[in-house]
Design an enzyme around this catalytic site. Structure first.
Site, PDB file in Angstrom:
ATOM      1  N   LYS A 183       0.827  -1.325   0.056  1.00 13.65           N
ATOM      2  CA  LYS A 183      -0.046  -0.010   0.160  1.00 13.65           C
ATOM      3  C   LYS A 183       0.773   1.317  -0.017  1.00 13.65           C
ATOM      4  O   LYS A 183       1.503   1.514   1.047  1.00 13.65           O
ATOM      5  CB  LYS A 183      -0.915   0.070   1.291  1.00 13.65           C
ATOM      6  CG  LYS A 183      -2.118   1.055   0.998  1.00 13.65           C
ATOM      7  CD  LYS A 183      -2.726   1.756   2.251  1.00 13.65           C
ATOM      8  CE  LYS A 183      -1.845   2.617   2.846  1.00 13.65           C
ATOM      9  NZ  LYS A 183      -1.592   3.979   2.149  1.00 13.65           N
ATOM     10  N   GLY A 235       6.608   4.580   8.451  1.00  9.94           N
ATOM     11  CA  GLY A 235       5.851   5.735   8.722  1.00  9.94           C
ATOM     12  C   GLY A 235       5.838   6.323  10.000  1.00  9.94           C
ATOM     13  O   GLY A 235       6.899   6.037  10.694  1.00  9.94           O
ATOM     14  N   SER A 236       4.770   6.823  10.554  1.00  8.42           N
ATOM     15  CA  SER A 236       4.891   7.405  11.881  1.00  8.42           C
ATOM     16  C   SER A 236       5.082   6.701  12.940  1.00  8.42           C
ATOM     17  O   SER A 236       4.399   5.490  12.963  1.00  8.42           O
ATOM     18  CB  SER A 236       3.741   8.530  12.002  1.00  8.42           C
ATOM     19  OG  SER A 236       2.586   7.720  11.856  1.00  8.42           O
ATOM     20  N   THR A 237       5.517   6.952  14.017  1.00  5.96           N
ATOM     21  CA  THR A 237       5.304   5.946  15.342  1.00  5.96           C
ATOM     22  C   THR A 237       4.361   5.996  15.542  1.00  5.96           C
ATOM     23  O   THR A 237       3.843   4.505  16.158  1.00  5.96           O
ATOM     24  CB  THR A 237       6.531   6.908  16.431  1.00  5.96           C
ATOM     25  OG1 THR A 237       7.675   7.014  15.754  1.00  5.96           O
ATOM     26  CG2 THR A 237       6.605   5.974  17.710  1.00  5.96           C
ATOM     27  N   GLY A 240       2.711   2.953  13.629  1.00  5.07           N
ATOM     28  CA  GLY A 240       3.508   1.849  13.750  1.00  5.07           C
ATOM     29  C   GLY A 240       2.911   1.188  15.259  1.00  5.07           C
ATOM     30  O   GLY A 240       2.830   0.029  15.266  1.00  5.07           O
ATOM     31  N   GLU A 257       9.581   0.648  10.834  1.00  5.97           N
ATOM     32  CA  GLU A 257      10.617   1.570  10.509  1.00  5.97           C
ATOM     33  C   GLU A 257      10.034   2.954  10.561  1.00  5.97           C
ATOM     34  O   GLU A 257       8.967   3.349   9.766  1.00  5.97           O
ATOM     35  CB  GLU A 257      11.116   1.350   9.168  1.00  5.97           C
ATOM     36  CG  GLU A 257      12.885   2.097   9.161  1.00  5.97           C
ATOM     37  CD  GLU A 257      12.624   3.495   8.464  1.00  5.97           C
ATOM     38  OE1 GLU A 257      12.510   4.399   9.374  1.00  5.97           O
ATOM     39  OE2 GLU A 257      12.788   3.774   7.143  1.00  5.97           O
ATOM     40  N   CYS A 291      13.322   9.877   7.440  1.00  9.32           N
ATOM     41  CA  CYS A 291      13.257   9.590   8.827  1.00  9.32           C
ATOM     42  C   CYS A 291      14.648   9.550   9.776  1.00  9.32           C
ATOM     43  O   CYS A 291      14.712   9.765  10.732  1.00  9.32           O
ATOM     44  CB  CYS A 291      12.679   8.213   8.667  1.00  9.32           C
ATOM     45  SG  CYS A 291      13.642   7.128   7.510  1.00  9.32           S
ATOM     46  N   GLU A 388       9.934  15.114  16.181  1.00  5.17           N
ATOM     47  CA  GLU A 388      10.252  14.806  14.750  1.00  5.17           C
ATOM     48  C   GLU A 388       9.583  15.967  13.713  1.00  5.17           C
ATOM     49  O   GLU A 388       8.306  15.773  13.854  1.00  5.17           O
ATOM     50  CB  GLU A 388       9.898  13.253  14.328  1.00  5.17           C
ATOM     51  CG  GLU A 388      10.431  13.283  12.547  1.00  5.17           C
ATOM     52  CD  GLU A 388      10.057  11.829  12.101  1.00  5.17           C
ATOM     53  OE1 GLU A 388       9.198  11.357  12.242  1.00  5.17           O
ATOM     54  OE2 GLU A 388      11.234  11.259  11.594  1.00  5.17           O
TER      55      GLU A 388
HETATM   56  P1  NAI Z   1       1.579   8.029   8.650  1.00  3.36           P
HETATM   57  O1  NAI Z   1       2.244   7.094   9.564  1.00  3.36           O
HETATM   58  O2  NAI Z   1       0.326   8.340   8.624  1.00  3.36           O
HETATM   59  O3  NAI Z   1       1.683   7.440   7.073  1.00  3.36           O
HETATM   60  C1  NAI Z   1       2.529   6.126   6.527  1.00  3.36           C
HETATM   61  C2  NAI Z   1       1.769   5.391   6.002  1.00  3.36           C
HETATM   62  O4  NAI Z   1       0.737   4.748   6.726  1.00  3.36           O
HETATM   63  C3  NAI Z   1       0.789   5.743   4.548  1.00  3.36           C
HETATM   64  O5  NAI Z   1       0.768   4.896   3.789  1.00  3.36           O
HETATM   65  C4  NAI Z   1      -0.751   5.710   5.155  1.00  3.36           C
HETATM   66  O6  NAI Z   1      -1.647   5.810   4.414  1.00  3.36           O
HETATM   67  C5  NAI Z   1      -0.366   4.571   6.211  1.00  3.36           C
HETATM   68  N1  NAI Z   1      -1.322   4.737   7.368  1.00  3.36           N
HETATM   69  C6  NAI Z   1      -2.075   5.712   7.969  1.00  3.36           C
HETATM   70  N2  NAI Z   1      -2.605   5.361   8.974  1.00  3.36           N
HETATM   71  C7  NAI Z   1      -2.591   3.907   9.036  1.00  3.36           C
HETATM   72  C8  NAI Z   1      -3.325   2.984   9.895  1.00  3.36           C
HETATM   73  N3  NAI Z   1      -4.065   3.303  10.840  1.00  3.36           N
HETATM   74  N4  NAI Z   1      -3.116   1.817   9.719  1.00  3.36           N
HETATM   75  C9  NAI Z   1      -2.176   1.351   8.592  1.00  3.36           C
HETATM   76  N5  NAI Z   1      -1.744   2.396   7.891  1.00  3.36           N
HETATM   77  C10 NAI Z   1      -1.917   3.781   8.122  1.00  3.36           C
HETATM   78  O7  NAI Z   1       2.459   9.332   8.561  1.00  3.36           O
HETATM   79  P2  NAI Z   1       1.722  10.812   8.048  1.00  3.36           P
HETATM   80  O8  NAI Z   1       0.481  10.986   8.658  1.00  3.36           O
HETATM   81  O9  NAI Z   1       1.777  10.754   6.416  1.00  3.36           O
HETATM   82  O10 NAI Z   1       3.144  11.767   8.512  1.00  3.36           O
HETATM   83  C11 NAI Z   1       3.173  12.112   9.972  1.00  3.36           C
HETATM   84  C12 NAI Z   1       4.274  12.023  10.584  1.00  3.36           C
HETATM   85  O11 NAI Z   1       4.818  10.863  10.524  1.00  3.36           O
HETATM   86  C13 NAI Z   1       5.309  12.968   9.710  1.00  3.36           C
HETATM   87  O12 NAI Z   1       5.231  14.417  10.129  1.00  3.36           O
HETATM   88  C14 NAI Z   1       6.516  12.119  10.382  1.00  3.36           C
HETATM   89  O13 NAI Z   1       7.178  12.843  11.398  1.00  3.36           O
HETATM   90  C15 NAI Z   1       6.299  10.958  10.627  1.00  3.36           C
HETATM   91  N6  NAI Z   1       6.798   9.998   9.325  1.00  3.36           N
HETATM   92  C16 NAI Z   1       7.694   9.297   9.286  1.00  3.36           C
HETATM   93  C17 NAI Z   1       8.241   8.539   8.201  1.00  3.36           C
HETATM   94  C18 NAI Z   1       9.387   7.694   8.262  1.00  3.36           C
HETATM   95  O14 NAI Z   1       9.836   7.538   7.218  1.00  3.36           O
HETATM   96  N7  NAI Z   1       9.813   7.286   9.399  1.00  3.36           N
HETATM   97  C19 NAI Z   1       7.450   8.553   6.745  1.00  3.36           C
HETATM   98  C20 NAI Z   1       6.184   9.456   7.001  1.00  3.36           C
HETATM   99  C21 NAI Z   1       5.985   9.991   8.049  1.00  3.36           C
END
Ligand code: NAI
Ligand code: MG
Length: 476
Positions: A183, A235-237, A240, A257, A291, A388
């Protein structure tokens, strides 16, 4: 004095072969869904395309297709045969590199220089490297002469490196004999869908790779699906944590991660001009949407003023604007939501008493933009030093002794990466032993290679991607 200006050097958007709509990829073919989402160019706010959104029933179909492909085709296939498909995918990525780079830049907002020189070549490299392992898995992990694939993997990726993250997830899973439901993020689904098309072009058997666009609900439906053997998330903590709760007690495997707040530590004996380049690369690469970004600069007190002055002078030369221009250093923030978050945390930084600075620069009228920003007079308790930001925002702190540097660097709930700048080799080794970070770069930053494991400690997650460690996550 006359000012030299760069002539515009825009890449052509025709190369992206943008379509009006993109379907989801299940069991080897593209199909529409009920709902759609609009993917936007964050540099202009223009709608690029409509993309099918996968619902619960689509997740069911994709997981079932992946299971069939795993049991009937991909799992039993000899590794040497699987390798041929991976090599083919890697070569097609190279053949379509320009198209992928332009599409990535349009959809994500990152400078074309980066998508062309970093994202796309690394995506190809990930497939080449793992293709080489597919028939040598019995040598990958010491003491495990007969490793088996895990089965069907659900993989959820973010928007900061859309194609590269897809490659990081797909290549090891496929090399090890697993099948996948992937996804991509809701703001950047396009290159993952072209990668699905590349899988078709490589004659990858139907169901081995499935790509389901959608937002959080699609990701949540995938993560909780009982038909999976493994979930991998970047993605976000917060998300996660939620996924970890969902999987607790199910016996399904999980790698996470998550975020980071990396310290980039500059000692007074470091080559300072080189360090400044590393600081800039560490936090302003990909608009800081990284990240492992070096978002906390720890400078030895005796060189603080000199480093900050050199850094500010260097930032004055960064070019911000049209991501499609080959001279652009800093592109657009990926979404309105992320821009709001970067603004909020920066305002809090100022309110808490840190000193905020940005070079003079004009921001485009449309799109999501934030100037490169440096905070000095930062205390460890400031949120700008703890949270972050995931944007082009650097917090500068100081230290006096190596021990203090270590203590401050480790004073974070995260543990993904760190940087050390010093002439002294022995100090580098000492620092790498003390720092609680998955990756430590010495006199460089943000270097990635498929042979090298990448991943975190503490709230940055667990499990490694890349190298033999990354393969292990997909072997039973
Ligand atoms: P997010 O964690 O919501 O999004 C990452 C992925 O998870 C996307 O594909 C999203 O559609 C999916 N997702 C969202 N909610 C989900 C759920 N409940 N169950 C399964 N999958 C889900 O991150 P977002 O909202 O885009 O960014 C927020 C903050 O997270 C950023 O400001 C940053 O601090 C952090 N982040 C860290 C990343 C990294 O590479 N470690 C990448 C993206 C965001
Ligand atoms: Mg987009």
């Amino acid at each position: 004095m006359a000012q030299w200006e760069y002539a515009p050097a825009p890449e052509s958007r025709e190369i992206a072969r943008l379509r009006e709509s993109y379907g989801m990829f299940v069991d080897g073919s593209f199909g529409a869904g009920g709902e759609t989402l609009k993917s936007v160019n964050p540099a202009t706010e223009e709608v690029l395309a409509e993309v099918a959104v996968a619902g619960e029933a689509d997740v069911d179909r994709a997981v079932a297709a992946a299971r069939r492909a795993y049991e009937q085709v991909w799992g039993p296939m000899p590794g040497a045969e699987r390798a041929k498909y991976l090599f083919r995918i890697a070569r097609i990525i190279q053949e379509r590199a320009r198209e992928l780079a332009v599409l990535e830049t349009l959809d994500n907002g990152k400078p074309i220089r980066e998508s062309r020189d970093v994202d796309v070549p690394l995506a190809a490299a990930w497939f080449f490297y793992h293709a080489g392992w597919a028939d040598k898995l019995e040598y990958a992990i010491p003491g495990r002469p007969d490793p088996r694939p895990v089965g069907v993997a659900g993989q959820i990726i973010p928007w900061n490196f859309p194609l590269m993250m897809a490659a990081w997830k797909l290549a090891p899973a496929l090399a090890a004999g697993n099948t996948v439901v992937l996804k991509p993020a809701e703001t950047t689904p396009l290159t993952a869908l072209v990668l699905a098309e590349i899988c078709q072009q490589a004659d990858l058997p139907p169901g081995v790779v499935n790509v389901l666009p959608g937002a959080g609900p699609t990701g949540a439906a995938l993560a909780r699906h009982p038909g999976l053997d493994k979930v991998a998330f970047t993605g976000s903590t917060d998300v996660g944590r939620e996924i970890q709760r969902t999987l607790a007690g199910t016996g399904r495997r999980l790698t996470l991660e998550l975020g980071g707040k990396a310290a980039n530590v500059v000692f007074d004996d470091a080559p300072l001009d080189q360090a400044v380049e590393g600081i800039v690369n560490g936090i302003f690469f990909n608009q800081g949407h990284v990240c492992c970004a070096g978002s906390r600069l720890l400078v030895q007190e005796s060189v603080h003023d000199e480093v900050v002055e050199k850094l500010q002078r260097r930032l004055g030369t960064l070019r911000m604007g049209d991501p499609m221009d080959k001279n652009t250093d800093l592109g657009a923030i990926n979404s309105a939501e992320q821009l709001a978050r970067v603004r909020e945390l920066s305002d809090i930084g100022e309110a808490e008493g840190a000193h905020r600075w940005s070079p003079a620069c004009t921001l485009p009228d449309r799109g999501f933009w934030f100037p490169p920003t440096v905070f000095t007079d930062v205390a460890q308790s400031h949120r700008i030093a703890r949270d972050e930001v995931f944007g082009p925002v650097l917090a500068v702190l100081t230290f006096r002794t190596p021990a203090e540097a270590v203590e401050k660097a480790n004073n974070t709930p995260y543990g993904l990466s760190a940087g050390v700048w010093t002439e002294k080799g022995s100090r580098i080794f000492w620092m790498t032993q003390q720092l609680r970070a998955g990756v430590v770069w010495a006199n460089t930053f943000n270097k990635f290679d498929p042979t090298s494991p990448f991943g975190g400690f503490k709230e940055s997650g667990f499990g490694r991607e890349g190298g033999r460690h990354g393969l292990e996550a997909y072997l039973d």
